[in-house]
Design a protein around this motif. Sequence first.
Motif, short mmCIF file in Angstrom:
data_model
loop_
_atom_site.label_atom_id
_atom_site.label_comp_id
_atom_site.label_asym_id
_atom_site.label_seq_id
_atom_site.Cartn_x
_atom_site.Cartn_y
_atom_site.Cartn_z
N MET A 1 -13.56 18.65 -0.74
CA MET A 1 -13.56 19.78 0.17
C MET A 1 -12.48 20.77 -0.27
SD MET A 1 -15.02 21.22 2.63
CE MET A 1 -15.95 20.43 3.88
N PRO A 2 -12.79 22.04 -0.32
CA PRO A 2 -11.80 23.04 -0.76
C PRO A 2 -10.63 23.19 0.21
CG PRO A 2 -14.04 23.92 -0.86
CD PRO A 2 -14.11 22.61 -0.14
N THR A 3 -9.52 23.62 -0.35
CA THR A 3 -8.30 23.88 0.39
C THR A 3 -7.81 25.27 0.04
OG1 THR A 3 -7.70 21.54 0.40
CG2 THR A 3 -5.91 23.10 0.77
N ILE A 4 -7.17 25.93 0.99
CA ILE A 4 -6.54 27.23 0.77
C ILE A 4 -5.04 27.02 0.78
CG2 ILE A 4 -6.12 29.52 1.76
CD1 ILE A 4 -8.93 29.31 3.04
N ALA A 5 -4.37 27.61 -0.20
CA ALA A 5 -2.90 27.66 -0.23
C ALA A 5 -2.50 29.13 -0.12
CB ALA A 5 -2.35 27.05 -1.51
N LEU A 6 -1.66 29.42 0.85
CA LEU A 6 -1.16 30.78 1.06
C LEU A 6 0.32 30.78 0.67
CD1 LEU A 6 -2.68 31.27 4.62
CD2 LEU A 6 -3.62 32.12 2.46
N LEU A 7 0.67 31.54 -0.35
CA LEU A 7 2.05 31.64 -0.79
C LEU A 7 2.74 32.74 0.01
CD1 LEU A 7 0.48 30.22 -3.11
CD2 LEU A 7 2.16 31.22 -4.65
N ARG A 8 3.94 32.48 0.42
CA ARG A 8 4.68 33.42 1.26
C ARG A 8 5.61 34.29 0.41
NH1 ARG A 8 7.68 30.14 4.96
NH2 ARG A 8 5.59 29.57 5.61
N ARG A 72 -4.33 25.13 4.28
CA ARG A 72 -5.37 25.02 5.30
C ARG A 72 -6.64 24.49 4.63
NH1 ARG A 72 -1.49 25.65 8.05
NH2 ARG A 72 -1.17 27.20 9.67
N SER A 73 -7.31 23.57 5.30
CA SER A 73 -8.59 23.07 4.80
C SER A 73 -9.67 24.11 5.06
CB SER A 73 -8.96 21.77 5.51
OG SER A 73 -9.29 22.04 6.87
N ALA A 74 -10.80 23.93 4.40
CA ALA A 74 -11.94 24.83 4.61
C ALA A 74 -12.35 24.81 6.08
CB ALA A 74 -13.10 24.43 3.71
N GLU A 75 -12.37 23.63 6.68
CA GLU A 75 -12.74 23.52 8.09
C GLU A 75 -11.76 24.25 8.99
OE1 GLU A 75 -12.90 19.31 8.65
OE2 GLU A 75 -14.91 19.14 7.80
N GLN A 76 -10.48 24.08 8.74
CA GLN A 76 -9.47 24.78 9.54
C GLN A 76 -9.64 26.29 9.41
OE1 GLN A 76 -6.13 22.82 7.63
NE2 GLN A 76 -5.54 21.85 9.57
N TRP A 77 -9.95 26.77 8.21
CA TRP A 77 -10.09 28.21 7.99
C TRP A 77 -11.30 28.77 8.72
CZ3 TRP A 77 -6.03 30.71 6.68
CH2 TRP A 77 -6.13 32.06 6.32
N GLN A 78 -12.36 28.00 8.77
CA GLN A 78 -13.54 28.45 9.51
C GLN A 78 -13.24 28.57 11.00
OE1 GLN A 78 -16.21 29.79 7.97
NE2 GLN A 78 -14.96 29.36 6.17
N VAL A 79 -12.40 27.69 11.52
CA VAL A 79 -11.97 27.78 12.91
C VAL A 79 -11.13 29.05 13.12
CG1 VAL A 79 -10.54 26.69 14.71
CG2 VAL A 79 -12.11 25.30 13.34
N VAL A 80 -10.26 29.36 12.17
CA VAL A 80 -9.47 30.60 12.25
C VAL A 80 -10.40 31.80 12.38
CG1 VAL A 80 -7.98 32.16 10.92
CG2 VAL A 80 -7.46 29.71 11.02
N ILE A 81 -11.42 31.84 11.56
CA ILE A 81 -12.37 32.96 11.60
C ILE A 81 -13.12 32.99 12.93
CG2 ILE A 81 -14.49 33.86 10.56
CD1 ILE A 81 -13.34 32.83 7.84
#
Length: 175
Positions: A1-8, A72-81
Amino acid sequence: MPTIALLRGVNVGGNRKVPMAALKAVAQSLGLTKVQTYIQSGNLVFEGETNRADLEAALEREFGFSVAVTLRSAEQWQVVIARNPYPEQAEADSSKVHVSSLDAIPQEAGLTALRAVAIGTEEWTDEWTHDGLHLYLHTPGGLSQSKLNADKLKVGATTRNWRTVLKLGELVTGT
């Protein structure tokens, strides 16, 4: 499952430069696959197992400065949207709606400090909604003109505009 990494805080105003090709190479050196970057603000999508500490350590070794990372996981990101409380505003102008991804759920004192911020002018009123590990911002005058700042929450945060949020959603779902 894909993951998103956001660099600050990378590639802002010519400081803390992280070339996207080098970022991709760092991720691949950790054994991550299907690595993609999106624009220069430090957005990474990948498959494979890693944790925040390992990714942050690899980035510091490569670039010579610490880089905070939010995962954030792909699932978590879809919840954000799906939970965007400002869908009409985002549809009208995606550059005026933002999501701050938080490292921890803020304490009430941080939320109180954010509530105390003057959030409007005669021309517009800024709005915000807190939802767990995310802070949604609607800034009709633009984020640079807004007094809203996730730093008031006293937790690590990195912010992306709605266009970027949607594009990252596409990248993790393959649509």
